[in-house]
Design a protein around this motif. Structure first.
Motif, PDB file in Angstrom:
ATOM      1  N   ARG A   1       0.779  -1.316   0.138  1.00  0.00           N
ATOM      2  CA  ARG A   1       0.074  -0.063  -0.025  1.00  0.00           C
ATOM      3  C   ARG A   1       0.904   1.224  -0.022  1.00  0.00           C
ATOM      4  NH1 ARG A   1      -1.403   2.983   4.138  1.00  0.00           N
ATOM      5  NH2 ARG A   1      -0.833   1.135   5.664  1.00  0.00           N
ATOM      6  N   LYS A   2       1.703   1.218   0.978  1.00  0.00           N
ATOM      7  CA  LYS A   2       2.756   2.391   0.970  1.00  0.00           C
ATOM      8  C   LYS A   2       3.579   2.504  -0.651  1.00  0.00           C
ATOM      9  CE  LYS A   2       3.492   2.061   6.038  1.00  0.00           C
ATOM     10  NZ  LYS A   2       4.170   1.507   6.967  1.00  0.00           N
ATOM     11  N   LEU A   3       4.047   1.574  -1.059  1.00  0.00           N
ATOM     12  CA  LEU A   3       4.601   1.777  -2.264  1.00  0.00           C
ATOM     13  C   LEU A   3       3.861   2.370  -3.502  1.00  0.00           C
ATOM     14  CD1 LEU A   3       6.852  -1.715  -2.573  1.00  0.00           C
ATOM     15  CD2 LEU A   3       7.745   0.784  -2.243  1.00  0.00           C
ATOM     16  N   ARG A   4       2.214   1.739  -3.325  1.00  0.00           N
ATOM     17  CA  ARG A   4       1.401   2.190  -4.109  1.00  0.00           C
ATOM     18  C   ARG A   4       1.271   3.602  -4.123  1.00  0.00           C
ATOM     19  NH1 ARG A   4      -1.260  -2.386  -3.098  1.00  0.00           N
ATOM     20  NH2 ARG A   4      -2.693  -1.363  -1.909  1.00  0.00           N
ATOM     21  N   GLN A   5       1.099   4.259  -2.713  1.00  0.00           N
ATOM     22  CA  GLN A   5       1.010   5.588  -2.637  1.00  0.00           C
ATOM     23  C   GLN A   5       2.382   6.586  -3.054  1.00  0.00           C
ATOM     24  OE1 GLN A   5       0.425   5.467   1.738  1.00  0.00           O
ATOM     25  NE2 GLN A   5      -1.736   5.246   1.549  1.00  0.00           N
ATOM     26  N   LEU A   6       3.391   5.825  -2.648  1.00  0.00           N
ATOM     27  CA  LEU A   6       4.745   6.498  -3.320  1.00  0.00           C
ATOM     28  C   LEU A   6       4.621   6.481  -4.912  1.00  0.00           C
ATOM     29  CD1 LEU A   6       7.703   5.019  -1.371  1.00  0.00           C
ATOM     30  CD2 LEU A   6       7.054   7.592  -1.632  1.00  0.00           C
ATOM     31  N   GLN A   7       4.173   5.827  -5.375  1.00  0.00           N
ATOM     32  CA  GLN A   7       4.157   5.657  -6.877  1.00  0.00           C
ATOM     33  C   GLN A   7       2.897   6.804  -7.596  1.00  0.00           C
ATOM     34  OE1 GLN A   7       3.058   1.787  -8.426  1.00  0.00           O
ATOM     35  NE2 GLN A   7       3.002   2.234 -10.356  1.00  0.00           N
ATOM     36  N   LYS A   8       2.161   6.885  -6.626  1.00  0.00           N
ATOM     37  CA  LYS A   8       1.095   7.984  -7.233  1.00  0.00           C
ATOM     38  C   LYS A   8       1.720   9.447  -6.992  1.00  0.00           C
ATOM     39  CE  LYS A   8      -3.161   5.368  -5.877  1.00  0.00           C
ATOM     40  NZ  LYS A   8      -4.324   5.376  -4.886  1.00  0.00           N
ATOM     41  N   ILE A   9       2.332   9.476  -6.011  1.00  0.00           N
ATOM     42  CA  ILE A   9       3.032  10.781  -5.691  1.00  0.00           C
ATOM     43  C   ILE A   9       4.008  11.234  -6.717  1.00  0.00           C
ATOM     44  CG2 ILE A   9       4.509  12.151  -4.195  1.00  0.00           C
ATOM     45  CD1 ILE A   9       3.309  10.644  -2.017  1.00  0.00           C
ATOM     46  N   ILE A  10       4.964  10.354  -7.119  1.00  0.00           N
ATOM     47  CA  ILE A  10       5.970  10.284  -8.226  1.00  0.00           C
ATOM     48  C   ILE A  10       5.236  10.746  -9.529  1.00  0.00           C
ATOM     49  CG2 ILE A  10       7.994   9.510  -9.255  1.00  0.00           C
ATOM     50  CD1 ILE A  10       8.091  10.288  -6.281  1.00  0.00           C
ATOM     51  N   SER A  11       5.575  11.777 -10.275  1.00  0.00           N
ATOM     52  CA  SER A  11       5.203  12.086 -11.621  1.00  0.00           C
ATOM     53  C   SER A  11       5.696  10.961 -12.382  1.00  0.00           C
ATOM     54  CB  SER A  11       5.626  13.403 -12.142  1.00  0.00           C
ATOM     55  OG  SER A  11       7.044  13.587 -12.137  1.00  0.00           O
ATOM     56  N   GLY A  12       4.910  10.505 -13.373  1.00  0.00           N
ATOM     57  CA  GLY A  12       5.389   9.486 -14.081  1.00  0.00           C
ATOM     58  C   GLY A  12       5.585   7.945 -13.354  1.00  0.00           C
ATOM     59  N   GLY A  13       4.711   7.838 -12.208  1.00  0.00           N
ATOM     60  CA  GLY A  13       5.053   6.698 -11.395  1.00  0.00           C
ATOM     61  C   GLY A  13       4.430   5.499 -12.058  1.00  0.00           C
ATOM     62  N   GLY A  14       3.624   5.465 -13.041  1.00  0.00           N
ATOM     63  CA  GLY A  14       2.869   4.471 -13.764  1.00  0.00           C
ATOM     64  C   GLY A  14       1.597   4.730 -13.978  1.00  0.00           C
ATOM     65  N   VAL A  15       1.029   3.825 -14.689  1.00  0.00           N
ATOM     66  CA  VAL A  15      -0.558   3.654 -15.019  1.00  0.00           C
ATOM     67  C   VAL A  15      -1.070   3.475 -13.504  1.00  0.00           C
ATOM     68  CG1 VAL A  15      -2.150   2.975 -16.431  1.00  0.00           C
ATOM     69  CG2 VAL A  15       0.067   3.042 -17.470  1.00  0.00           C
ATOM     70  N   ALA A  16      -2.190   3.938 -13.529  1.00  0.00           N
ATOM     71  CA  ALA A  16      -3.209   3.860 -12.345  1.00  0.00           C
ATOM     72  C   ALA A  16      -3.362   2.303 -12.347  1.00  0.00           C
ATOM     73  CB  ALA A  16      -4.388   4.689 -12.243  1.00  0.00           C
ATOM     74  N   GLY A  17      -3.022   1.754 -10.949  1.00  0.00           N
ATOM     75  CA  GLY A  17      -3.251   0.306 -11.038  1.00  0.00           C
ATOM     76  C   GLY A  17      -2.357  -0.620 -11.164  1.00  0.00           C
ATOM     77  N   GLU A  18      -1.253   0.028 -12.010  1.00  0.00           N
ATOM     78  CA  GLU A  18      -0.071  -0.853 -12.451  1.00  0.00           C
ATOM     79  C   GLU A  18       1.084  -0.691 -11.281  1.00  0.00           C
ATOM     80  OE1 GLU A  18       3.698  -0.647 -15.522  1.00  0.00           O
ATOM     81  OE2 GLU A  18       2.035   0.685 -15.837  1.00  0.00           O
TER      82      GLU A  18
ATOM     83  N   ILE B   1      12.315   7.558  -7.693  1.00  0.00           N
ATOM     84  CA  ILE B   1      11.974   8.550  -6.583  1.00  0.00           C
ATOM     85  C   ILE B   1      13.311   9.326  -6.586  1.00  0.00           C
ATOM     86  CG2 ILE B   1      11.969   8.509  -3.907  1.00  0.00           C
ATOM     87  CD1 ILE B   1      10.017   6.204  -3.996  1.00  0.00           C
ATOM     88  N   ALA B   2      14.273   8.526  -6.490  1.00  0.00           N
ATOM     89  CA  ALA B   2      15.705   9.304  -6.655  1.00  0.00           C
ATOM     90  C   ALA B   2      15.873  10.314  -7.949  1.00  0.00           C
ATOM     91  CB  ALA B   2      16.866   8.091  -6.901  1.00  0.00           C
ATOM     92  N   ILE B   3      15.392   9.904  -8.891  1.00  0.00           N
ATOM     93  CA  ILE B   3      15.223  11.075  -9.944  1.00  0.00           C
ATOM     94  C   ILE B   3      14.495  11.977  -9.737  1.00  0.00           C
ATOM     95  CG2 ILE B   3      14.472  11.534 -12.388  1.00  0.00           C
ATOM     96  CD1 ILE B   3      15.516   8.366 -13.117  1.00  0.00           C
ATOM     97  N   TYR B   4      13.339  11.826  -9.067  1.00  0.00           N
ATOM     98  CA  TYR B   4      12.031  12.945  -8.682  1.00  0.00           C
ATOM     99  C   TYR B   4      12.683  13.741  -7.701  1.00  0.00           C
ATOM    100  CZ  TYR B   4       7.786  14.760  -7.288  1.00  0.00           C
ATOM    101  OH  TYR B   4       6.500  15.760  -7.058  1.00  0.00           O
ATOM    102  N   ILE B   5      13.448  13.234  -6.739  1.00  0.00           N
ATOM    103  CA  ILE B   5      14.106  14.197  -5.830  1.00  0.00           C
ATOM    104  C   ILE B   5      15.280  15.029  -6.259  1.00  0.00           C
ATOM    105  CG2 ILE B   5      15.489  13.957  -3.765  1.00  0.00           C
ATOM    106  CD1 ILE B   5      14.034  11.623  -2.712  1.00  0.00           C
ATOM    107  N   PHE B   6      16.110  14.414  -7.281  1.00  0.00           N
ATOM    108  CA  PHE B   6      17.078  15.231  -7.976  1.00  0.00           C
ATOM    109  C   PHE B   6      16.424  16.334  -8.590  1.00  0.00           C
ATOM    110  CE2 PHE B   6      19.478  15.938 -11.681  1.00  0.00           C
ATOM    111  CZ  PHE B   6      20.840  16.374 -11.297  1.00  0.00           C
ATOM    112  N   LEU B   7      15.353  16.277  -9.253  1.00  0.00           N
ATOM    113  CA  LEU B   7      14.732  17.239  -9.983  1.00  0.00           C
ATOM    114  C   LEU B   7      14.180  18.119  -9.330  1.00  0.00           C
ATOM    115  CD1 LEU B   7      12.796  14.982 -12.929  1.00  0.00           C
ATOM    116  CD2 LEU B   7      14.842  16.295 -13.306  1.00  0.00           C
ATOM    117  N   LEU B   8      13.720  17.842  -8.046  1.00  0.00           N
ATOM    118  CA  LEU B   8      12.911  18.764  -7.254  1.00  0.00           C
ATOM    119  C   LEU B   8      14.169  19.479  -6.534  1.00  0.00           C
ATOM    120  CD1 LEU B   8      10.495  16.784  -5.126  1.00  0.00           C
ATOM    121  CD2 LEU B   8      10.026  18.722  -6.788  1.00  0.00           C
ATOM    122  N   GLU B   9      15.299  19.087  -6.238  1.00  0.00           N
ATOM    123  CA  GLU B   9      16.316  19.974  -5.769  1.00  0.00           C
ATOM    124  C   GLU B   9      16.921  20.761  -6.731  1.00  0.00           C
ATOM    125  OE1 GLU B   9      19.113  16.582  -4.402  1.00  0.00           O
ATOM    126  OE2 GLU B   9      18.305  16.576  -2.428  1.00  0.00           O
TER     127      GLU B   9
END
Length: 85
Positions: free
Chosen positions: A32-49, A60-68
């Motif tokens: 459940r936590k991984l699915r929530q993370l996946q929703k937060i990250i842009s391009g985290g995947g198709v819903a339900g995938e 997530i690492a790429i996302y953090i780098f882009l935010l920084e």
């Protein structure tokens, strides 16, 4: 451990089920936590995938780098064009 009745240990089976239930609950919680993370990250995947954890952590690492990078860019822009005393 359990109590003896007629030469059979009673109670062990129930303890084992609790362990399995606890492990299943832990696995479901992590999924459940991984699915929530996946929703937060842009391009985290198709819903339900569901993507595997390694791929998700890479995203997530790429996302953090882009935010920084965005924060540094905005700080630079503010330093150049922000209010000066």
């Amino acid at each position: 451990m359990g109590t003896w009745r007629r030469g059979v240990v009673v109670g062990r089976r129930r303890m084992k089920k609790k362990t399995v239930c606890s492990e299943n609950r832990h696995v479901r919680s992590m999924e459940r936590k991984l699915r929530q993370l996946q929703k937060i990250i842009s391009g985290g995947g198709v819903a339900g995938e569901v993507v595997d954890a390694d791929t998700l952590f890479q995203k997530i690492a790429i996302y953090i780098f882009l935010l920084e990078s965005r924060v540094k860019l905005l700080q630079s822009v503010y330093a150049l064009f922000g209010p000066h005393d």
